[in-house]
Design a protein around this motif. Structure first.
Motif, PDB file in Angstrom:
ATOM      1  N   GLY A 222      40.347  50.545  52.634  1.00 45.98           N
ATOM      2  CA  GLY A 222      39.515  49.422  52.208  1.00 45.98           C
ATOM      3  C   GLY A 222      39.912  48.986  50.814  1.00 45.98           C
ATOM      4  O   GLY A 222      40.881  49.521  50.237  1.00 45.98           O
ATOM      5  N   PHE A 223      39.193  48.008  50.286  1.00 48.05           N
ATOM      6  CA  PHE A 223      39.491  47.468  48.964  1.00 48.05           C
ATOM      7  C   PHE A 223      38.207  47.373  48.149  1.00 48.05           C
ATOM      8  O   PHE A 223      37.147  47.069  48.685  1.00 48.05           O
ATOM      9  CB  PHE A 223      40.075  46.047  49.072  1.00 48.05           C
ATOM     10  CG  PHE A 223      41.383  45.983  49.812  1.00 48.05           C
ATOM     11  CD1 PHE A 223      42.586  46.199  49.159  1.00 48.05           C
ATOM     12  CD2 PHE A 223      41.403  45.727  51.180  1.00 48.05           C
ATOM     13  CE1 PHE A 223      43.787  46.144  49.848  1.00 48.05           C
ATOM     14  CE2 PHE A 223      42.604  45.666  51.865  1.00 48.05           C
ATOM     15  CZ  PHE A 223      43.802  45.879  51.201  1.00 48.05           C
ATOM     16  N   ILE A 224      38.334  47.627  46.850  1.00 48.42           N
ATOM     17  CA  ILE A 224      37.241  47.321  45.927  1.00 48.42           C
ATOM     18  C   ILE A 224      37.672  46.114  45.113  1.00 48.42           C
ATOM     19  O   ILE A 224      38.734  46.130  44.488  1.00 48.42           O
ATOM     20  CB  ILE A 224      36.956  48.500  44.973  1.00 48.42           C
ATOM     21  CG1 ILE A 224      36.615  49.764  45.759  1.00 48.42           C
ATOM     22  CG2 ILE A 224      35.834  48.140  44.004  1.00 48.42           C
ATOM     23  CD1 ILE A 224      36.600  51.030  44.900  1.00 48.42           C
ATOM     24  N   ALA A 225      36.866  45.045  45.152  1.00 50.59           N
ATOM     25  CA  ALA A 225      37.118  43.877  44.308  1.00 50.59           C
ATOM     26  C   ALA A 225      36.335  44.096  43.026  1.00 50.59           C
ATOM     27  O   ALA A 225      35.122  43.916  42.990  1.00 50.59           O
ATOM     28  CB  ALA A 225      36.655  42.606  45.010  1.00 50.59           C
ATOM     29  N   ALA A 226      37.018  44.546  41.967  1.00 51.41           N
ATOM     30  CA  ALA A 226      36.366  44.836  40.696  1.00 51.41           C
ATOM     31  C   ALA A 226      36.451  43.591  39.813  1.00 51.41           C
ATOM     32  O   ALA A 226      37.547  43.102  39.552  1.00 51.41           O
ATOM     33  CB  ALA A 226      37.061  46.011  40.013  1.00 51.41           C
ATOM     34  N   THR A 227      35.311  43.075  39.388  1.00 51.90           N
ATOM     35  CA  THR A 227      35.329  41.913  38.497  1.00 51.90           C
ATOM     36  C   THR A 227      34.542  42.221  37.232  1.00 51.90           C
ATOM     37  O   THR A 227      33.778  43.191  37.179  1.00 51.90           O
ATOM     38  CB  THR A 227      34.682  40.658  39.135  1.00 51.90           C
ATOM     39  OG1 THR A 227      33.276  40.879  39.274  1.00 51.90           O
ATOM     40  CG2 THR A 227      35.296  40.349  40.503  1.00 51.90           C
ATOM     41  N   ASN A 228      34.737  41.384  36.220  1.00 50.91           N
ATOM     42  CA  ASN A 228      33.823  41.397  35.082  1.00 50.91           C
ATOM     43  C   ASN A 228      32.600  40.561  35.481  1.00 50.91           C
ATOM     44  O   ASN A 228      32.341  40.395  36.677  1.00 50.91           O
ATOM     45  CB  ASN A 228      34.544  40.928  33.802  1.00 50.91           C
ATOM     46  CG  ASN A 228      35.142  39.517  33.946  1.00 50.91           C
ATOM     47  OD1 ASN A 228      34.612  38.669  34.655  1.00 50.91           O
ATOM     48  ND2 ASN A 228      36.252  39.276  33.256  1.00 50.91           N
ATOM     49  N   VAL A 229      31.860  40.014  34.504  1.00 48.62           N
ATOM     50  CA  VAL A 229      30.630  39.300  34.885  1.00 48.62           C
ATOM     51  C   VAL A 229      30.921  37.994  35.630  1.00 48.62           C
ATOM     52  O   VAL A 229      30.010  37.362  36.161  1.00 48.62           O
ATOM     53  CB  VAL A 229      29.708  39.024  33.673  1.00 48.62           C
ATOM     54  CG1 VAL A 229      29.136  40.331  33.148  1.00 48.62           C
ATOM     55  CG2 VAL A 229      30.445  38.259  32.595  1.00 48.62           C
TER      56      VAL A 229
ATOM     57  N   THR B 214      34.895  36.995  28.447  1.00 52.47           N
ATOM     58  CA  THR B 214      34.719  38.450  28.382  1.00 52.47           C
ATOM     59  C   THR B 214      35.927  39.082  27.677  1.00 52.47           C
ATOM     60  O   THR B 214      36.884  38.389  27.346  1.00 52.47           O
ATOM     61  CB  THR B 214      34.636  39.091  29.794  1.00 52.47           C
ATOM     62  OG1 THR B 214      35.957  39.107  30.352  1.00 52.47           O
ATOM     63  CG2 THR B 214      33.701  38.330  30.708  1.00 52.47           C
ATOM     64  N   ILE B 215      35.873  40.413  27.499  1.00 47.80           N
ATOM     65  CA  ILE B 215      37.021  41.082  26.875  1.00 47.80           C
ATOM     66  C   ILE B 215      38.151  41.332  27.883  1.00 47.80           C
ATOM     67  O   ILE B 215      39.264  41.633  27.486  1.00 47.80           O
ATOM     68  CB  ILE B 215      36.624  42.420  26.198  1.00 47.80           C
ATOM     69  CG1 ILE B 215      35.945  43.358  27.192  1.00 47.80           C
ATOM     70  CG2 ILE B 215      35.739  42.163  24.992  1.00 47.80           C
ATOM     71  CD1 ILE B 215      35.751  44.772  26.660  1.00 47.80           C
TER      72      ILE B 215
ATOM     73  N   ARG C  20      30.752  44.609  40.038  1.00 46.29           N
ATOM     74  CA  ARG C  20      30.767  43.818  38.809  1.00 46.29           C
ATOM     75  C   ARG C  20      30.555  44.745  37.621  1.00 46.29           C
ATOM     76  O   ARG C  20      29.656  45.587  37.642  1.00 46.29           O
ATOM     77  CB  ARG C  20      29.623  42.807  38.922  1.00 46.29           C
ATOM     78  CG  ARG C  20      29.191  42.136  37.676  1.00 46.29           C
ATOM     79  CD  ARG C  20      27.827  41.502  37.998  1.00 46.29           C
ATOM     80  NE  ARG C  20      27.455  40.458  37.071  1.00 46.29           N
ATOM     81  CZ  ARG C  20      26.666  40.662  36.016  1.00 46.29           C
ATOM     82  NH1 ARG C  20      26.205  41.877  35.754  1.00 46.29           N
ATOM     83  NH2 ARG C  20      26.358  39.662  35.235  1.00 46.29           N
ATOM     84  N   ILE C  21      31.345  44.577  36.587  1.00 48.08           N
ATOM     85  CA  ILE C  21      31.300  45.454  35.412  1.00 48.08           C
ATOM     86  C   ILE C  21      31.113  44.592  34.159  1.00 48.08           C
ATOM     87  O   ILE C  21      31.794  43.582  33.987  1.00 48.08           O
ATOM     88  CB  ILE C  21      32.632  46.248  35.304  1.00 48.08           C
ATOM     89  CG1 ILE C  21      32.938  47.035  36.600  1.00 48.08           C
ATOM     90  CG2 ILE C  21      32.647  47.143  34.075  1.00 48.08           C
ATOM     91  CD1 ILE C  21      31.979  48.155  36.922  1.00 48.08           C
ATOM     92  N   THR C  22      30.200  45.007  33.282  1.00 47.87           N
ATOM     93  CA  THR C  22      29.940  44.228  32.066  1.00 47.87           C
ATOM     94  C   THR C  22      30.876  44.662  30.928  1.00 47.87           C
ATOM     95  O   THR C  22      31.505  45.724  31.005  1.00 47.87           O
ATOM     96  CB  THR C  22      28.491  44.436  31.586  1.00 47.87           C
ATOM     97  OG1 THR C  22      28.351  45.817  31.220  1.00 47.87           O
ATOM     98  CG2 THR C  22      27.483  44.093  32.680  1.00 47.87           C
ATOM     99  N   ASP C  23      30.901  43.876  29.863  1.00 47.90           N
ATOM    100  CA  ASP C  23      31.746  44.228  28.708  1.00 47.90           C
ATOM    101  C   ASP C  23      31.368  45.574  28.076  1.00 47.90           C
ATOM    102  O   ASP C  23      32.257  46.384  27.790  1.00 47.90           O
ATOM    103  CB  ASP C  23      31.705  43.123  27.644  1.00 47.90           C
ATOM    104  CG  ASP C  23      32.733  42.026  27.938  1.00 47.90           C
ATOM    105  OD1 ASP C  23      33.488  42.165  28.926  1.00 47.90           O
ATOM    106  OD2 ASP C  23      32.773  41.033  27.194  1.00 47.90           O
TER     107      ASP C  23
END
Ligand SMILES: *Cc1c(COP(=O)(O)O)cnc(C)c1O
Length: 440
Positions: free
Chosen positions: A274-281, A302-303, A337-340
């Motif tokens: 499978g895949f994880i779609a990792a994004t910032n905000v 974002t950074i 979704r990952i924050t700064d």
């Protein structure tokens, strides 16, 4: 392989184009992105590749299957040998989590793979056909430097990169303006939007179209997307593990080209968990996976700024790949979704625990992979894509960890060279005059 617009009627209609047509036109005339008409079946071919194969060897075997019929097997192999003078590297991080480092190319980010393959393909095709072309690129920074480096010294092709004066980082400017030879940097006295508008106008200008063969090298170009599938296969073969269990791939994403390429590798027959779609905000696609609604919007800063995309263009390709069904897409892709602040903490933790510096984009992936394991209890192997060298994001890495990463040699070299750029006001007349004067 043949390609159709992502906007063509799935019931038929639209005329398929060849690889070379897709590469030189970039975008389909109806505004869609080119997608494969049918995915080739390469499962047994992939299984037959030796674990000892080098990256260019693996690439040649796969690319010969994809476009060998059209370009000739020899040409397909030569493109790979010449394009991939750098390779991905495996970097174990912790039990069950390995980084696939994609930043060992000339501009120290994964975009080098796509840009280099596209440039080499164009050179080979133009030489076969005895033609010349001028590539026009508008850049707000990184894309332009990857393209400039990739096309440096290529035969039969000239590259003109338009960038907004004073609005890109000095490292990016150095990388763009110190290549020389067939690569010309145009320093536009305006904004990135001015640069983009000028490029669009130039493509529509009757006199330029009559006189020159103009082409683009945008990130949506199929010739940049296809080669990105290769390192998913490479990672599968290279990761040391007891069995040949399929891997779960974690992909720090913005415009979703990288993830789409992984989905293609899977559809060609690569075993994948499978895949994880990792994004910032900027989480338009994780939100779509959750709610079934696609709501493009302006991007937030974002950074992990190479992933600040509010309207990811490869969404169209993903939709075609999953037959327009969010249910199907959900079975294979999980959005996180990952924050700064979380990204900074992850950079710090990885440094404290493993003594390793990672860039903010890679950190988004690492935290998403860890979170996925917590949320699902997944015990298999995760391969998380490390998309840029930490030295490219020096200030952010230093602020998060207190340590200054080394600048990779490829970047230091560009810093010591002399800037060469032609300053131009944002006017089509001036750009036309410049292009005709230089290249007609
Ligand atoms: C472009 C880029 C991304 C995002 O890749 P997409 O294919 O646009 O999803 C991630 N990390 C880095 C360092 C990038 O340059």
């Amino acid at each position: 392989m043949k390609f159709l617009s992502s906007r063509a009627d799935p019931a038929g209609g639209g005329s398929p184009v060849s690889f070379r047509q897709a590469v030189f036109s970039g975008l389909s005339p109806d505004g869609g992105l080119y997608v494969p008409v049918e995915q080739p079946e390469l499962g047994s071919r992939i299984a037959a590749i030796s674990k000892q194969a080098s990256f260019p060897e693996l690439a040649a075997a796969i690319v010969a299957e994809l476009v060998g019929e059209e370009l000739g097997g020899e040409t397909a192999r030569r493109i790979c040998e010449r394009a991939f003078t750098f390779a991905p590297a495996m970097q174990p991080l912790e039990d069950g989590l390995t980084l696939l480092e994609l930043f060992h190319g000339p501009t120290c980010a994964f975009k080098d793979f796509g840009a280099s393959f596209l440039a080499t393909s164009m050179e080979e095709i133009l030489r076969q056909e005895g033609r010349r072309a001028v590539i026009l690129v508008a850049t707000s920074g990184d894309t332009g430097s990857a393209v400039a480096q990739a096309f440096a010294g290529k035969q039969n092709v000239e590259v003109v990169v338009l960038y907004p004066s004073g609005r890109i980082s000095s490292l990016q400017e150095q990388q763009l303006t110190t290549v020389g030879g067939n690569v010309t940097a145009l320093e536009i006295q305006g904004s990135f939007d001015d640069c983009q508008r000028l490029v669009k106008q130039a493509f529509m200008d009757p006199e330029l179209r009559r006189t020159l063969t103009l082409s683009s090298a945008n990130s949506i170009n199929l010739g940049r997307l296809l080669p990105q599938a290769l390192y998913y296969i490479y990672g599968h073969l290279q990761l040391e593990r007891g069995t040949d269990e399929p891997l779960l791939y974690c992909v720090p994403s913005g415009n979703f080209g990288n993830l789409t390429a992984g989905v293609y590798a899977w559809q060609w027959g690569l075993p994948v968990a499978g895949f994880i779609a990792a994004t910032n905000v900027n989480d338009v696609i994780p939100e779509y996976l959750l709610t079934g609604r696609f709501r493009p919007r302006s991007s937030l800063k974002t950074i992990s700024n190479a992933m600040d995309v509010g309207d990811p263009s490869n969404f169209e390709r993903l939709q075609v790949a999953f037959g327009g069904s969010v249910g199907q897409m959900r079975k294979w892709i999980r959005g996180i979704r990952i924050t700064d602040p979380e990204t900074r903490r992850t950079m710090r933790r990885v440094y404290e625990e493993a003594g390793m510096l990672i860039d903010p984009h890679t950190a988004v992936g690492v935290l998403a992979a860890r979170r996925y394991r917590e949320q699902t209890g997944y015990r298999g192997q995760i391969l998380s894509l490390a998309t840029a060298h930490p030295g490219k994001f020096l200030d952010t890495v230093r602020e998060a960890t207190g340590v200054t990463p080394d600048l990779p040699a490829a970047l230091t070299e560009a810093l010591s060279k002399e800037k060469q750029a032609v300053a131009l006001k944002p006017s089509l007349d001036l750009l036309r005059g410049f292009l005709l004067d230089r290249y007609s």
